[in-house]
Write a protein that holds these residues in place. Sequence first.
Motif, PDB file in Angstrom:
ATOM      1  N   PHE A   1       0.829  -1.209   0.000  1.00  0.00           N
ATOM      2  CA  PHE A   1       0.000   0.000   0.000  1.00  0.00           C
ATOM      3  C   PHE A   1       0.865   1.262   0.000  1.00  0.00           C
ATOM      4  O   PHE A   1       0.552   2.244  -0.693  1.00  0.00           O
ATOM      5  N   ARG A   2       1.966   1.248   0.764  1.00  0.00           N
ATOM      6  CA  ARG A   2       2.832   2.434   0.841  1.00  0.00           C
ATOM      7  C   ARG A   2       3.436   2.764  -0.524  1.00  0.00           C
ATOM      8  O   ARG A   2       3.665   3.937  -0.838  1.00  0.00           O
ATOM      9  N   SER A   3       3.673   1.724  -1.324  1.00  0.00           N
ATOM     10  CA  SER A   3       4.290   1.949  -2.634  1.00  0.00           C
ATOM     11  C   SER A   3       3.374   2.706  -3.594  1.00  0.00           C
ATOM     12  O   SER A   3       3.820   3.192  -4.635  1.00  0.00           O
ATOM     13  N   ARG A   4       2.087   2.824  -3.263  1.00  0.00           N
ATOM     14  CA  ARG A   4       1.135   3.500  -4.144  1.00  0.00           C
ATOM     15  C   ARG A   4       1.126   5.026  -3.937  1.00  0.00           C
ATOM     16  O   ARG A   4       0.482   5.736  -4.693  1.00  0.00           O
ATOM     17  N   TYR A   5       1.804   5.492  -2.881  1.00  0.00           N
ATOM     18  CA  TYR A   5       1.793   6.915  -2.575  1.00  0.00           C
ATOM     19  C   TYR A   5       3.141   7.552  -2.890  1.00  0.00           C
ATOM     20  O   TYR A   5       4.188   6.910  -2.780  1.00  0.00           O
TER      21      TYR A   5
ATOM     22  N   PRO B   1       6.351  10.160  -2.167  1.00  0.00           N
ATOM     23  CA  PRO B   1       7.103  10.330  -0.916  1.00  0.00           C
ATOM     24  C   PRO B   1       6.529  11.372   0.037  1.00  0.00           C
ATOM     25  O   PRO B   1       6.503  11.155   1.251  1.00  0.00           O
ATOM     26  N   ASP B   2       6.085  12.513  -0.498  1.00  0.00           N
ATOM     27  CA  ASP B   2       5.560  13.560   0.387  1.00  0.00           C
ATOM     28  C   ASP B   2       4.324  13.101   1.145  1.00  0.00           C
ATOM     29  O   ASP B   2       4.152  13.412   2.329  1.00  0.00           O
ATOM     30  N   LEU B   3       3.452  12.358   0.460  1.00  0.00           N
ATOM     31  CA  LEU B   3       2.250  11.861   1.129  1.00  0.00           C
ATOM     32  C   LEU B   3       2.581  10.749   2.118  1.00  0.00           C
ATOM     33  O   LEU B   3       1.956  10.646   3.175  1.00  0.00           O
ATOM     34  N   ILE B   4       3.583   9.928   1.795  1.00  0.00           N
ATOM     35  CA  ILE B   4       4.025   8.897   2.742  1.00  0.00           C
ATOM     36  C   ILE B   4       4.505   9.550   4.029  1.00  0.00           C
ATOM     37  O   ILE B   4       4.223   9.062   5.143  1.00  0.00           O
ATOM     38  N   LYS B   5       5.220  10.655   3.906  1.00  0.00           N
ATOM     39  CA  LYS B   5       5.694  11.373   5.088  1.00  0.00           C
ATOM     40  C   LYS B   5       4.516  11.853   5.936  1.00  0.00           C
ATOM     41  O   LYS B   5       4.531  11.748   7.167  1.00  0.00           O
ATOM     42  N   ILE B   6       3.480  12.367   5.266  1.00  0.00           N
ATOM     43  CA  ILE B   6       2.287  12.831   5.978  1.00  0.00           C
ATOM     44  C   ILE B   6       1.570  11.666   6.652  1.00  0.00           C
ATOM     45  O   ILE B   6       1.109  11.769   7.798  1.00  0.00           O
ATOM     46  N   ILE B   7       1.479  10.540   5.939  1.00  0.00           N
ATOM     47  CA  ILE B   7       0.817   9.355   6.501  1.00  0.00           C
ATOM     48  C   ILE B   7       1.584   8.847   7.723  1.00  0.00           C
ATOM     49  O   ILE B   7       0.982   8.461   8.735  1.00  0.00           O
ATOM     50  N   ASP B   8       2.919   8.843   7.643  1.00  0.00           N
ATOM     51  CA  ASP B   8       3.723   8.409   8.790  1.00  0.00           C
ATOM     52  C   ASP B   8       3.510   9.318   9.995  1.00  0.00           C
ATOM     53  O   ASP B   8       3.422   8.857  11.137  1.00  0.00           O
ATOM     54  N   GLU B   9       3.424  10.621   9.739  1.00  0.00           N
ATOM     55  CA  GLU B   9       3.131  11.557  10.826  1.00  0.00           C
ATOM     56  C   GLU B   9       1.740  11.288  11.399  1.00  0.00           C
ATOM     57  O   GLU B   9       1.520  11.388  12.612  1.00  0.00           O
ATOM     58  N   TYR B  10       0.812  10.946  10.508  1.00  0.00           N
ATOM     59  CA  TYR B  10      -0.548  10.640  10.955  1.00  0.00           C
ATOM     60  C   TYR B  10      -0.575   9.372  11.815  1.00  0.00           C
ATOM     61  O   TYR B  10      -1.277   9.320  12.829  1.00  0.00           O
ATOM     62  N   LEU B  11       0.198   8.356  11.425  1.00  0.00           N
ATOM     63  CA  LEU B  11       0.250   7.126  12.226  1.00  0.00           C
ATOM     64  C   LEU B  11       0.807   7.406  13.621  1.00  0.00           C
ATOM     65  O   LEU B  11       0.348   6.819  14.609  1.00  0.00           O
TER      66      LEU B  11
ATOM     67  N   LYS C   1      -5.568  -1.694   8.418  1.00  0.00           N
ATOM     68  CA  LYS C   1      -6.960  -1.239   8.312  1.00  0.00           C
ATOM     69  C   LYS C   1      -7.010   0.193   7.776  1.00  0.00           C
ATOM     70  O   LYS C   1      -7.827   0.521   6.905  1.00  0.00           O
ATOM     71  N   ILE C   2      -6.125   1.059   8.286  1.00  0.00           N
ATOM     72  CA  ILE C   2      -6.085   2.454   7.842  1.00  0.00           C
ATOM     73  C   ILE C   2      -5.701   2.533   6.371  1.00  0.00           C
ATOM     74  O   ILE C   2      -6.326   3.250   5.583  1.00  0.00           O
ATOM     75  N   MET C   3      -4.661   1.769   5.988  1.00  0.00           N
ATOM     76  CA  MET C   3      -4.198   1.791   4.600  1.00  0.00           C
ATOM     77  C   MET C   3      -5.288   1.310   3.645  1.00  0.00           C
ATOM     78  O   MET C   3      -5.486   1.878   2.561  1.00  0.00           O
ATOM     79  N   LYS C   4      -5.991   0.263   4.027  1.00  0.00           N
ATOM     80  CA  LYS C   4      -7.053  -0.272   3.173  1.00  0.00           C
ATOM     81  C   LYS C   4      -8.183   0.741   3.004  1.00  0.00           C
ATOM     82  O   LYS C   4      -8.758   0.860   1.919  1.00  0.00           O
TER      83      LYS C   4
END
Length: 311
Positions: free
Chosen positions: A171-175, A177-187, A206-209
Motif C-alpha cells: 500500500f505504501r508503494s502506491r503513494y 514520498p511527500d504523502l508517505i511522510k504525511i501518513i507516517d506523521e498521521y500514524l 486497516k487504515i491503509m485499506k
Amino acid sequence: MAVNGYIRDHRRELQSDIWAMPPLYHRLWQYLKYKVNYEDGEIPKTDGGVFLIKKGQHLTSVRGLAQGISWYEGVQKKEPNPKTIASILEWMVKRDMITIERGKGNREYTLITLVNWGNYQPQAVTDNSEVTHDGEAREQQADIKNKELRRINKELIKKDIKDSSAEINNFRSRYFPDLIKIIDEYLDFVRETRKGKNISDSIILKIMKYFDKYTLERVEYAIRTHMGLPEKSSAKEEYTFAIVKNTTDEEANRKLTALRNGTQSNDKIGNSRFDQNKSLLQREMEELQNEQGGHAQGTYPDLHGLLNIPT
C-alpha cells in the motif's frame, strides 16, 4: 461413577444433524457422552451374578435421563417429558449414534452404548506412561498437546505479521514520498490516541485499506484536517475516516491548497456542512430579492455580511 476427567469434543459437530435439531437433542447427546463408562464396570445382581457395563455404555432409564437433563428457570425446575426423551433416543438410534438394549419383565433397564465412543476419548496413553488414579498420564499428554498448539499458534502469528508487513509495504508503494511522510506523521498521531502509545500492524493495515478506496487528495485533506484540530487530538482514526467519506473530491481539492499553504484556519477546516448551509441561504436570499424587486438586502443586512455577499 465419579464426576471427573474430560472428553474430546469436535468442532465438526457444528455441521452435524443433531446441531440442527431443537436444543434438547444436543443436551441429551452431551449428557450421554459425559455419563457413559470410561472403563468396564460391574453391578451385582440379586441372584449372585454381576451385570457387566462396558466402556462407552450407560445403564439408565428413560425417566432417569429426563431427570438428568432437567434445568431451572428461575426457581422452577423444568424436566422434559419421558416420551420426548424416548423419541430423541430413537432418532439417535436411526443415525447410528447409539444402540439401546432393554431388559424385560422383572429385569427392566435401558443400556445405552455410544457407537463411536472412542472418538470422544483422549488419545490412548502409551505403554511407557504410568497411569495413576487421578489420571496424571492423561493430563501430562494434554499438556504436551497444549505446548504443541502454542508453538503452532506462535508460528501462525509470525506468518501473519510477515504477511501484514508485506501488504502494508504494498500500500505504501502506491503513494508519492511527500504523502508517505504525511501518513507516517498521521500514524504517530494515531498512536497518541492509544493508552500504550502503540498500534499493531493490523490497525495500520486497516487504515491503509480504507485510504486506498479514495483519491490521494481526499486522504491528504482528511489527515491534515484531523491533525489540525486540537480539540480532536484524542479522536481515533474513525474520525479521519468520517472526514474522508463525507468530503467530495471537489471540496478536498479546493480546500487542500489552503491547508498546504497554511492559510485556512482550524475553525474553517472540514466545515463542509457550513458551506452547504451558506450556499442554501445565499440561494434563498437571491430568491427573496427577486420576489421583492431587489430590496431584500436592506431587509437582511446581517445575512449579507455573514455570507460575504457583495451589497
